[in-house]
Design a protein around this motif. Sequence first.
Motif, short mmCIF file in Angstrom:
data_model
loop_
_atom_site.label_atom_id
_atom_site.label_comp_id
_atom_site.label_asym_id
_atom_site.label_seq_id
_atom_site.Cartn_x
_atom_site.Cartn_y
_atom_site.Cartn_z
N GLN A 1 46.65 72.60 13.46
CA GLN A 1 45.66 72.25 12.44
C GLN A 1 44.36 73.03 12.61
N PHE A 2 44.15 73.65 13.77
CA PHE A 2 42.91 74.38 14.02
C PHE A 2 42.99 75.84 13.55
N VAL A 3 44.08 76.21 12.92
CA VAL A 3 44.24 77.57 12.38
C VAL A 3 43.87 77.55 10.90
N ASN A 4 43.07 78.53 10.48
CA ASN A 4 42.63 78.62 9.10
C ASN A 4 43.05 79.95 8.48
N SER A 5 43.06 80.01 7.18
CA SER A 5 43.28 81.27 6.48
C SER A 5 42.21 82.28 6.92
N LEU A 6 42.61 83.53 7.00
CA LEU A 6 41.76 84.67 7.40
C LEU A 6 41.47 84.70 8.90
N ASP A 7 41.96 83.73 9.66
CA ASP A 7 41.77 83.76 11.11
C ASP A 7 42.56 84.90 11.73
N SER A 8 42.07 85.38 12.86
CA SER A 8 42.82 86.26 13.74
C SER A 8 43.04 85.48 15.03
N ILE A 9 44.28 85.07 15.29
CA ILE A 9 44.54 84.21 16.44
C ILE A 9 45.51 84.86 17.42
N LEU A 10 45.39 84.47 18.68
CA LEU A 10 46.32 84.92 19.70
C LEU A 10 47.11 83.74 20.22
#
Length: 256
Positions: free
Chosen positions: A87-96
């Motif tokens: 749930q902590f991931v959003n659109s336009l995020d760059s995540i690892l």
Amino acid sequence: MIVRHKKILERLAATENVSVAELSSQLSVSEVTIRADLTELAEEGKVLRVHGGAQLLEERVRQEYSFQIRKNENSENKIKIGKYAAQFVNSLDSILLDSSTTVLAMAKALRERTDLKETTVIPTGIWTAIELMSCTNLNILMPSGYLRSISGSITGSPTSTFFENLNINKAFLGALGVSFENGLSDSHLLEIELKKMLVNKADEVIVLIDSSKFSQNGIASYSNIKNISKMITDSGAPKNIIKKIRSAGIDVHIVE
């Protein structure tokens, strides 16, 4: 697959070879039954019969079952933590996403996040990348480096160089062990060095830890507790340690 056959393969994945007598004792069946099981598995190309027992025939099979054993440890809590973390991931995020099995559970949950748009996911584990292959709404960016056969993680100097010019909004990391005094620790030095770099590079570090990790330590630490942004764990985590971590200003989320 027969449940007993699965247990035999899991045992072989952990020890590489095992005797008929050992399997008979561990699985509470006769040696005649074990011999018949091993013969069937050998005919399927999964084990090699040796004098008095068997060993895995293919390295690939050993790798898959070794990883499966780790994934199944505290799997219910890992699934809950993974779903919560997604749930902590959003659109336009760059995540690892690292190569830990708890973060792999998060990757499974991300497959359901069809609302995400233009989110870039950088997995440092081959199993996590495979889990996300079908997600057409996510941009999957694979790092270069050396592939570890057991964990499926990608490490080494090529991996570190890969991250130099990248911006990472959120790094989701697991650990072999956690304590207030020693921070977050792991078992492989190359993975530890990579995680040290990622902790310093990411805007936000979110650690996914099931409660069993509070009772153990890895060979070395990759981060002080104070360097992380959030910790997500389950209700079995020791309350005294959670209290100390929160007192350091860390946002701790307990998943029931």
